[in-house]
Design an enzyme around this catalytic site. Structure first.
Site: not given
Length: 493
Positions: A193, A233
């Site tokens: 993330d 991501e």
């Protein structure tokens, strides 16, 4: 990673309860649909200011959901994907509280990144302007220590998310502890993330630098050693995504969602066909996620042209607002908290005006696109915007983060469009041609996507001018055809 459909879900918002309840759901009502499940942050607490992406304790399963044994039990039925929140920790974390109390004497002083770490003499206006910002706030937040001293800590996202110094031994040890815990408890896939923001350098964009690639590569290698694979991501210009894909295991195809919406709203498949010809093959495909619908991924950036032109982007955004009856406008940009500069907050079903036929076309295009498909739980059940939750929380992305009771999960499965989607999921999982070679053709209003492997073939043909779409498949001498109009209008059992 299996080449089959995966689920994205918040444990409590889908199951209505906890990890054991989700395990039961996936092994009963949703059995056979998903090879893996991305458990959105289940760390303590799940209800922070950013729905779990600001963990106070990244190593503790929120007790309201269960414990690590429950995660491991779920991993016996499907692969588990979890978030390694690389870039930051909560301002309420014990480590940061210790920093506030003891300043430079704290054992965790070097764990968190400060302005002085990158800009010892202070940041200049030109240096600040060069930094790539995902949100309109300043990149630093002033925090007052117990001593009264004010320190500017780096906060890429919000003032409650304090950036970690991932290059310092303290930062490396922090991430290693989480990695080891994941490996010990059945996690097989790690979503990195916000990893694109992890490395900062003066006089740079502080986003996806060469050093960032080196950092992601080293983190991925360590995950591999522990038996896990990683997903990067990153929301950015499409060319950045192509470049990133060459240097990591997998990326997300975030350009696909806006391109599919454009095709269906403007009757124009040309940008989509162009993208399918150059898109990374080592990707996860999505239409919707826990975030909004990314626009930056298909749009221009500076002097770099996009997959869509500025006018096409403007028309696309307006079409979403129109199709959602203006609800997405209330949830996007400065209209709601937790805003992002590059996303429109709306359920994908509402972004398509709740058109069941178009929704199944969109999912079919996703499933036929190169990559491993992921379906978000709200999308699985063709959920409308949760305007009441948005009104209650004033968090834009909550419009597409509904809380579902077990009764709602059961009743939504009786909807014709949901049954149709589940039929498409099963087809995507079972047909061997999806492990073969991909071709795309067409133009204007028509699109054909074909997968072939030995004597197996499956093709999706869409004609937006005539509003027709069908899937034809063959395995040896066995041929079948599926009309998506019929699938969208099939009477519920």
């Amino acid at each position: 990673m299996q080449n089959k459909v995966q689920l994205i879900a918040y444990v409590d918002r889908l199951s209505g309860a906890d990890l054991p309840a989700l395990n039961t759901l996936l092994t009963t009502e949703l059995s056979g649909l998903f090879s893996a499940v991305h458990l959105l942050p289940f760390f303590y607490p799940i209800d922070g200011s950013d729905a779990g992406f600001d963990p106070i304790d990244h190593q503790l399963v929120d007790p309201r959901l269960g414990n690590w044994a429950d995660v491991k039990a779920l991993s016996e039925h499907c692969d588990i994907m979890a978030d390694l929140i690389v870039n930051h920790a909560s301002a309420q974390s014990p480590q940061f509280i210790d920093v506030l109390n003891y300043g430079e004497k704290s054992a965790y002083w070097s764990l968190f990144l400060k302005e002085q770490d990158i800009f010892p003499s202070g940041i200049t206006d030109s240096q600040a302007e060069a930094i790539y910002r995902p949100r309109p706030n300043h990149c630093f937040s002033a925090k007052t220590l117990k001593s009264g001293q004010q320190v500017n800590f780096w906060t890429t996202f919000t003032d409650n998310q304090i950036d970690i110094n991932v290059e310092h031994p303290e930062g490396k040890a922090y991430l290693e502890q989480v990695l080891q815990l994941f490996a010990d408890n059945g996690v097989k896939i790690i979503r990195l993330d916000a990893a694109g923001y992890a490395i900062k350098r003066a006089n740079s964009s502080c986003f996806m630098l060469d050093e960032t690639f080196d950092f992601i590569d080293a983190l991925s290698q360590r995950a591999n050693q522990l038996g896990m694979e990683t997903i990067a991501e990153i929301h950015s210009h499409y060319q950045t995504q192509i470049d990133v894909a060459k240097r990591v295991h997998r990326v997300y195809d975030f350009a696909l969602p806006p391109l599919v919406l454009h095709a269906l709203s403007a009757n124009d498949v040309d940008p989509l066909i162009h993208w399918l010809g150059i898109a990374p093959r080592n990707c996860l495909t999505v239409l919707d996620t826990h975030d909004g619908i990314g626009i930056i991924d298909a749009g221009p950036e500076g002097d770099k042209s996009g997959l869509l032109t500025p006018s096409q982007i403007d028309s696309l955004v307006e079409s979403i607002h129109t199709n959602s009856g203006g609800q997405s406008r209330l949830a996007t940009g400065a209209a709601a908290n937790n805003l992002d500069l590059y996303q429109v907050n709306c359920s994908y079903y509402d972004a398509l005006g709740r058109n069941d036929f178009h929704y199944l076309i969109a999912r079919a295009i996703q499933f036929f696109s190169p990559g491993v498909p992921q379906v978000y739980y709200a999308g699985l059940f063709a959920m409308e915007n949760d305007a009441e939750l948005l009104k209650k929380t004033q968090i834009g992305r909550d419009i597409n983060r509904p809380y579902l009771t077990p009764q709602e999960v059961h009743s939504r499965q009786q909807k014709t469009v949901v049954k149709g989607l589940m039929e498409l999921i099963k087809l995507r999982n079972r047909h061997p041609a999806f492990d073969g070679e991909f071709e795309v053709s067409g133009g204007g209003t028509s699109l054909t996507m074909t997968w072939s492997k030995q004597d197996c073939q499956i093709a999706l043909a869409v004609d937006l001018a005539s509003q027709e779409a069908s899937i034809t498949s063959s395995m040896g001498d066995n041929e079948k055809a599926l009309d998506l109009h019929q699938l969208a209008n099939r009477e519920a059992d």
